[in-house]
Design a protein around this motif. Structure first.
Motif, mmCIF file in Angstrom:
data_model
loop_
_atom_site.group_PDB
_atom_site.id
_atom_site.type_symbol
_atom_site.label_atom_id
_atom_site.label_comp_id
_atom_site.label_asym_id
_atom_site.label_seq_id
_atom_site.Cartn_x
_atom_site.Cartn_y
_atom_site.Cartn_z
ATOM 1 N N SER A 301 6.237 13.934 4.769
ATOM 2 C CA SER A 301 5.071 13.069 4.596
ATOM 3 C C SER A 301 4.927 12.102 5.754
ATOM 4 O O SER A 301 5.912 11.638 6.336
ATOM 5 N N ALA A 302 3.673 11.780 6.067
ATOM 6 C CA ALA A 302 3.397 10.795 7.111
ATOM 7 C C ALA A 302 3.713 9.390 6.628
ATOM 8 O O ALA A 302 4.079 8.516 7.431
ATOM 9 N N GLU A 303 3.587 9.141 5.308
ATOM 10 C CA GLU A 303 3.812 7.796 4.762
ATOM 11 C C GLU A 303 5.238 7.324 4.994
ATOM 12 O O GLU A 303 5.499 6.124 5.099
ATOM 13 N N LEU A 304 6.175 8.266 5.092
ATOM 14 C CA LEU A 304 7.579 7.883 5.213
ATOM 15 C C LEU A 304 7.896 7.276 6.580
ATOM 16 O O LEU A 304 8.923 6.608 6.741
ATOM 17 N N SER A 305 7.019 7.488 7.548
ATOM 18 C CA SER A 305 7.257 6.918 8.876
ATOM 19 C C SER A 305 7.188 5.392 8.845
ATOM 20 O O SER A 305 7.942 4.709 9.548
ATOM 21 N N ASP A 306 6.287 4.852 8.031
ATOM 22 C CA ASP A 306 6.179 3.398 7.893
ATOM 23 C C ASP A 306 5.634 3.086 6.499
ATOM 24 O O ASP A 306 4.443 2.860 6.323
ATOM 25 N N PRO A 307 6.508 3.077 5.474
ATOM 26 C CA PRO A 307 6.036 2.875 4.094
ATOM 27 C C PRO A 307 5.329 1.542 3.891
ATOM 28 O O PRO A 307 4.471 1.431 3.009
ATOM 29 N N ARG A 308 5.655 0.539 4.689
ATOM 30 C CA ARG A 308 5.057 -0.777 4.474
ATOM 31 C C ARG A 308 3.550 -0.766 4.668
ATOM 32 O O ARG A 308 2.829 -1.560 4.061
ATOM 33 N N GLN A 309 3.043 0.135 5.487
ATOM 34 C CA GLN A 309 1.602 0.229 5.693
ATOM 35 C C GLN A 309 0.884 0.777 4.457
ATOM 36 O O GLN A 309 -0.336 0.634 4.340
ATOM 37 N N HIS A 310 1.631 1.391 3.559
ATOM 38 C CA HIS A 310 1.018 2.031 2.385
ATOM 39 C C HIS A 310 1.345 1.287 1.096
ATOM 40 O O HIS A 310 1.076 1.801 0.003
ATOM 41 N N ALA A 311 1.934 0.100 1.213
ATOM 42 C CA ALA A 311 2.185 -0.720 0.029
ATOM 43 C C ALA A 311 0.852 -1.269 -0.468
ATOM 44 O O ALA A 311 0.171 -2.003 0.249
ATOM 45 N N ALA A 312 0.484 -0.892 -1.683
ATOM 46 C CA ALA A 312 -0.876 -1.229 -2.150
ATOM 47 C C ALA A 312 -0.926 -1.536 -3.633
ATOM 48 O O ALA A 312 -1.867 -1.167 -4.316
ATOM 49 N N GLY A 313 0.074 -2.190 -4.168
ATOM 50 C CA GLY A 313 0.009 -2.575 -5.572
ATOM 51 C C GLY A 313 0.618 -1.545 -6.501
ATOM 52 O O GLY A 313 1.070 -0.475 -6.091
ATOM 53 N N ARG A 314 0.587 -1.882 -7.764
ATOM 54 C CA ARG A 314 1.231 -1.057 -8.789
ATOM 55 C C ARG A 314 0.351 0.108 -9.205
ATOM 56 O O ARG A 314 -0.878 0.017 -9.191
ATOM 57 N N GLU A 315 1.013 1.206 -9.593
ATOM 58 C CA GLU A 315 0.300 2.407 -10.035
ATOM 59 C C GLU A 315 0.543 2.629 -11.528
ATOM 60 O O GLU A 315 1.662 2.456 -12.027
ATOM 61 N N VAL A 316 -0.512 3.031 -12.219
ATOM 62 C CA VAL A 316 -0.427 3.403 -13.631
ATOM 63 C C VAL A 316 -0.314 4.919 -13.708
ATOM 64 O O VAL A 316 -1.054 5.633 -13.021
ATOM 65 N N TYR A 317 0.603 5.439 -14.515
ATOM 66 C CA TYR A 317 0.793 6.887 -14.589
ATOM 67 C C TYR A 317 1.255 7.281 -15.986
ATOM 68 O O TYR A 317 2.046 6.585 -16.619
ATOM 69 N N PHE A 318 0.760 8.405 -16.470
ATOM 70 C CA PHE A 318 1.177 8.926 -17.780
ATOM 71 C C PHE A 318 0.658 10.344 -17.945
ATOM 72 O O PHE A 318 -0.350 10.735 -17.349
ATOM 73 N N ASN A 319 1.367 11.119 -18.756
ATOM 74 C CA ASN A 319 0.938 12.481 -19.081
ATOM 75 C C ASN A 319 -0.133 12.445 -20.154
ATOM 76 O O ASN A 319 -0.015 11.716 -21.141
ATOM 77 N N ILE A 320 -1.204 13.242 -19.970
ATOM 78 C CA ILE A 320 -2.152 13.457 -21.058
ATOM 79 C C ILE A 320 -1.929 14.826 -21.689
ATOM 80 O O ILE A 320 -2.270 15.051 -22.838
#
Length: 769
Positions: A301-320
């Motif tokens: 992944s490209a995000e792993l090169s600099d994760p701090r640039q992709h820090a954007a708050g909390r994510e909600v997740y659940f199975n439907i």
């Protein structure tokens, strides 16, 4: 003089107050419709449970050629067989420090030798601490490492496979790695694999923090995604007395990550039943497929090169649905909540136009207020009734009766909740002879409140997954007690409650449900059905017993022995401990409660192996017994005492003992502990004990008998004389069987087969300096 007509809330153009009233005894649904809804609900619950717990077909060795690049369960199964054959692998034990480490080293070296030349693998072994009890995930990691090592596609980022132990010590090995290892600074994100049960699907229950891209990559890459943010809310709110290495990497490494755990069949967790027989092979395939795909996706992944640039708050997740995970930002969740609240208000107003057609505003407001009051009173009545049922069962020594038979929850708690929610409404309807089809009846008001689809979405889905803390205050009363929470809550709110409102004979329906409750209570209290534990090897539900054989020595401030004794320390792990075995084991029936000791001795004069034990020490028991054999003595020596300033005094100690020791330090009034050698800062607050602050330090070493040197700095006013501290050292002999006396073994053998006993020998010494 002409009188004005009363003000009306809505138009009564189509309202005819002179129309004939229907006979309430001839209207309404038949009684058997309630049973049909219950039956349908149970069938749907069974179907959903079956589908949700389905596991992929495990691949065998002969499937390698036809499934290149796939995770092979049989390979991982071989690793798991070898790891479990060593027995318990506690930190400092030969099984962990030698056998497990040698096996992992040998297998990893074999993978390195057979790796694709495109892949470069390095191995580093640190043998300071250990003790992994997570054999399943270690086996999965070995197989994932093998598959990746033979891939023709180079990874864009390095991947570290960390086989760390000492997680139960607690979390020492992960802390040592992330704070001291040479590779730690290279880590940009992590995946933690945990277990609090055996079998089933691993679940994503912690993510981030504030790195939603990790959840997105997991959902996109994993072939069998399984996630629930509600578990994250509950876990991080300290409602569950547990922790994982996720916190160490997050807090001490400032690294984002994902935390997975196997949580099915928690009955066997940390018991003798936690073995290969309790793990379906489909679980290994499920975990391996997900982990392999996730690691490959993250490492590219490209995000792993600099994760701090992709820090954007909390994510909600659940199975439907199985394999379908919904995820969105917390901000989007707030928007959805507001949207559905607005829809709820709108649908309520639309329904109100029909319900209150022809009614005056005053009458409509009264009906609406009364309807809300009845619904609220029903919920309150249900909560209080469930608390009362629990207290009655506890008084009859039948608490935890659902433990081995979760189906009993339906009769014990679900049925009275349902009755309480609708009893007032049914009584009101019958007393007033109200027609359930009448547009002006109170029953229609409640139908409006309970059957709003928009409100169902807000109550069950969005608020729960966006702000899981709300569950504790609003829906825990009936959802957490009832194991069938999601499906049964749907059945309760969307079907059964409105159905009983519309049924022809409401009181009879409630009478039948009440009879089910009373019959269940009778069966639980009058038959063996209410006994909470079981020893069925295919589905064990054991009672957990924690017992120490302790030799205690208490020293005065002058250094002389003021008390010395020995006995069995029984620590309560559930509501029935130790009373459940008192009639079976004579020694337990004669045990004394230690509450009197808690008023005079530090931590009741008892050795604790975890700070979580402190709150229940006054419920513990003590049985006098002969002293255990101690082959490696536990000792604490004051080496030096130095004045660093006029008020600050440094005490330097040397402790010796087994590979696991516990230290408790408590200062006398007016003296303050200001620094110590364990870390740069003191904890924000200590454990309150006898109006004093106490600190618990757990020490783990990879070998027995190593000297442990440490110092403590105290600020001592000039008017305070000796002693200034109480300090206790306990040596926990987990693995050395030489320290278990024949008398202690004979005592442990008296416990019935439906118990799982965790026991070891302890040397405890208490000092004043």
């Amino acid at each position: 003089m002409r009188l004005e007509e009363p003000e009306q809330l809505f138009s009564n153009q189509h309202y005819d107050d002179t129309r004939p009233k229907q006979d309430v005894h001839r209207s309404g649904l038949p009684l058997y419709s309630v049973g049909l809804v219950f039956l349908t609900g149970f069938v749907l619950f069974w179907a959903e449970n079956t589908v949700s717990n389905s596991l992929p077909t495990p691949l065998k060795l002969q499937d390698k050629e036809s499934h290149p690049g796939r995770f092979i369960t049989e390979e991982a199964w071989g690793h798991l067989h070898h790891l479990t054959s060593f027995g318990p692998k506690l930190a400092g034990s030969y099984e962990n420090e030698v056998l497990a480490v040698d096996y992992l080293t040998r297998e990893i070296n074999f993978i390195i030798q057979s790796a694709n030349p495109r892949q470069r693998l390095l191995l580093d072994v640190q043998k300071t601490t250990g003790g992994s009890d997570d054999g399943l995930n270690c086996a999965v990691m070995l197989e994932v490492l093998r598959v990746i090592s033979q891939s023709n596609t180079p990874l864009q980022h390095n991947v570290i496979f960390l086989f760390n132990g000492a997680e139960e010590s607690p979390l020492k090995a992960s802390h040592g790695f992330i704070t001291q290892h040479k590779w730690a600074k290279e880590i940009a994100a992590f995946i933690n694999l945990e277990a609090c049960g055996a079998g089933g699907k691993e679940i994503l229950f912690q993510a981030g923090p504030n790195h939603p891209w990790l959840v997105k990559l997991y959902v996109e890459s994993a072939p069998h995604p399984n996630a629930l943010v509600l578990a994250e809310d509950i876990f991080q709110s300290d409602l569950i007395p547990s922790d994982t290495d996720f916190r160490v990497f997050r807090d001490f490494g400032n690294i984002p990550g994902l935390d997975f755990a196997h949580a099915m069949n928690g009955y066997v967790y940390h018991t003798k039943y936690d073995n290969m027989d309790s793990i379906p092979r489909g679980t290994v395939q499920h975990t391996g497929d997900n982990l392999l795909a996730l690691v490959q996706r993250l490492a590219s992944s490209a995000e792993l090169s600099d994760p701090r640039q992709h820090a954007a708050g909390r994510e909600v997740y659940f199975n439907i649905l199985p394999k379908i995970v919904v995820h969105y930002s917390e901000e989007a969740g707030v928007f959805f909540n507001l949207l559905f609240i607005g829809l709820s208000i709108y649908t309520a107003l639309v329904n109100a136009r029909v319900i209150f057609a022809g009614e005056t505003r005053k009458a409509a407001l009264w009906q609406l207020t009364l309807g809300c009051g009845v619904v609220g009173a029903g919920w309150l009545h249900g909560i209080l009734t469930n608390v009362m049922v629990a207290l009655i069962l506890d008084a009859l020594n039948r608490s935890m009766s659902w433990y081995s038979r979760p189906g009993l929850i339906f009769g014990l708690y679900y049925c009275p909740t349902l009755v309480c929610m609708m009893a007032l409404l049914a009584i009101y309807g019958n007393y007033k002879n109200v027609d359930p089809e009448s547009s002006s009846s109170l029953l229609k008001v409640v139908l409006c409140l309970t059957h709003s689809k928009a409100w169902q979405c807000v109550d069950r889905e969005l608020f729960m997954v966006t702000h899981g803390q709300l569950v504790v205050g609003c829906v825990m009363a009936h959802q957490v007690i009832v194991r069938f929470c999601d499906d049964q809550d749907t059945l309760l709110q969307q079907a059964v409650v409105p159905l009983i409102v519309l049924v022809k004979d409401r009181l009879k329906a409630l009478g039948i449900i009440s009879a089910i409750f009373l019959l269940t209570v009778a069966a639980v209290t009058l038959t063996p059905l209410g006994f909470p534990y079981g020893a069925d090897p295919s589905q064990p539900t054991p009672q957990r017993i924690l017992t120490f054989h302790v030799k205690r020595t208490f020293y005065s401030a002058e250094g002389s022995v003021r008390l010395q004794d020995s006995g069995y320390f029984l620590f309560p792990l559930d509501r029935h401990s130790p009373d459940s075995v008192a009639q079976l084991i004579p020694e337990v029936s004669n045990a004394r409660n230690v509450v009197d000791d808690c008023h005079t001795e530090l931590f009741c004069g008892l050795p604790v192996s975890s700070a979580r034990m402190v709150s229940l020490l006054d419920s513990s028991s003590w049985i006098p017994a002969d002293a255990p054999p101690i082959h490696i003595a536990t000792s604490l020596e004051l080496m030096t005492q130095t004045m660093l300033s006029v008020k600050v005094r440094r005490l330097t100690f040397r402790a010796k003992g087994p590979e696991n020791m516990g230290l408790v330090v408590s200062v006398v009034p007016n003296v303050e502990l200001v620094r110590w050698s364990f870390e740069a800062d003191l904890p924000a607050k200590g454990i309150k004990w006898l109006d004093r602050s106490a600190y618990f330090i757990h020490y783990t070493s990879g070998s027995t008998g190593t000297a442990w040197d440490f110092w403590l700095d105290f600020e001592v006013p000039s008017n305070v004389s000796r002693p200034i501290i109480d300090i206790a050292l306990s040596g926990h002999y987990f693995t050395d069987k030489r320290n278990k006396s024949p008398q202690f073994s004979e005592f442990l053998n008296k416990y019935p087969e439906w118990t799982h006993v965790t026991a070891w020998t302890v040397s405890y010494k208490s000092y004043k300096f």
